[in-house]
Design a protein around this motif. Structure first.
Motif, mmCIF file in Angstrom:
data_model
loop_
_atom_site.group_PDB
_atom_site.id
_atom_site.type_symbol
_atom_site.label_atom_id
_atom_site.label_comp_id
_atom_site.label_asym_id
_atom_site.label_seq_id
_atom_site.Cartn_x
_atom_site.Cartn_y
_atom_site.Cartn_z
ATOM 1 N N GLU A 112 27.341 102.102 58.502
ATOM 2 C CA GLU A 112 28.716 102.003 57.991
ATOM 3 C C GLU A 112 28.716 102.008 56.464
ATOM 4 N N CYS A 147 29.066 90.741 54.450
ATOM 5 C CA CYS A 147 28.579 92.099 54.729
ATOM 6 C C CYS A 147 27.295 92.378 53.959
ATOM 7 N N LEU A 189 33.522 97.456 53.954
ATOM 8 C CA LEU A 189 32.903 97.367 55.276
ATOM 9 C C LEU A 189 33.733 96.572 56.270
ATOM 10 N N CYS A 190 34.401 95.512 55.823
ATOM 11 C CA CYS A 190 35.160 94.705 56.778
ATOM 12 C C CYS A 190 36.631 94.561 56.374
ATOM 13 N N VAL A 249 23.636 93.436 55.691
ATOM 14 C CA VAL A 249 23.141 94.807 55.547
ATOM 15 C C VAL A 249 21.882 94.836 54.673
ATOM 16 N N LEU A 285 25.576 98.254 60.707
ATOM 17 C CA LEU A 285 26.324 98.043 59.465
ATOM 18 C C LEU A 285 25.741 98.851 58.307
#
Ligand SMILES: [Zn+2]
Length: 230
Positions: A61, A31, A19-20, A35, A58
């Motif tokens: 994502e 994350c 995710l990041c 989320v 997020l």
């Protein structure tokens, strides 16, 4: 933004937070915390359906990285979401049978696995951790391959999946149908119909990871539709 150290970590570890991009073997704590599931139950037709959140931000994502990007390291995060939706749906019921919505041939080819069945298995393990005895019974079969739904209207989606499923065996209840994405509800309703026709009882309802936002751009993928599903 990815720094040199993240690229270096990718080279050494070959993995990072999907995710990041932070280095590590799993999604990072930041994350995962951001989320967190936010489950709700609604009626779709006359079927109670629980979702762990809306497909945006997020969470969107994460779902896309898992579903389309093949980020299997997100399996526990997605399973945690689905487990929270199941618990929200079943209340104090302590033993359930999870029946995953079947994948089309196209989805199995694109994903390389039975995505929702694998998700159901992960979800059952998560549920065991909170005292819910969950069995996975992938008894639903597609009687015909359905069209790619992501360009179809709500009415056409219902027609596309109507009568498309049958149960190869009768699961013992209480039964919960599970899927990853709730769009119009057509797929989940068809799954419930097929299970009811097989004699499965009681069917408590259905649970999905996310609910698509009305009017959002569908994501080509999954069994037969875009951001497909239920
Ligand atoms: Zn992260």
């Amino acid at each position: 933004m990815r720094g040199w150290w993240q690229a270096a970590a990718d080279l050494v570890l070959g993995v990072c937070c999907p995710l990041c991009g932070a280095p590590g073997l799993h999604p990072c704590r930041t994350c995962v915390a951001a989320v967190a599931p936010d489950p709700v139950v609604m009626d779709v037709g006359d079927v109670p359906v629980a979702v762990a959140g809306v497909h945006r931000g997020l969470r969107r994502e994460a779902l896309l990285a898992w579903k389309v990007g093949g980020a299997a390291s997100l399996d526990p995060v997605i399973a945690h979401h689905l487990a929270s939706a199941v618990v929200c749906l079943i209340g104090d019921v302590s033993s359930v049978t999870l029946v995953p919505v079947p994948s089309t041939r196209r989805s199995r080819r694109e994903r390389g696995r039975e995505l929702v069945t694998d998700l159901a298995a992960s979800t059952a393990r998560t549920l065991a951790g909170v005292g819910v005895d969950a069995q996975v019974r992938p008894v639903l079969r597609l009687r015909r391959q359905t069209r790619d739904q992501h360009a179809l209207s709500r009415g056409d989606r219902a027609l596309n999946v109507a009568g498309s499923m049958a149960a190869a065996a009768v699961p013992t209840g209480p039964v919960v149908v599970v899927d990853d994405v709730l769009t119009t509800g057509a797929t989940l309703l068809e799954a419930v119909r097929a299970l009811s026709a097989s004699g499965a009882f009681p069917i408590l309802g259905a649970a999905a990871v996310v609910m698509a936002q009305p009017g959002s751009t569908p994501v080509a993928s999954h069994p037969g539709d875009g951001l497909r599903s239920g």
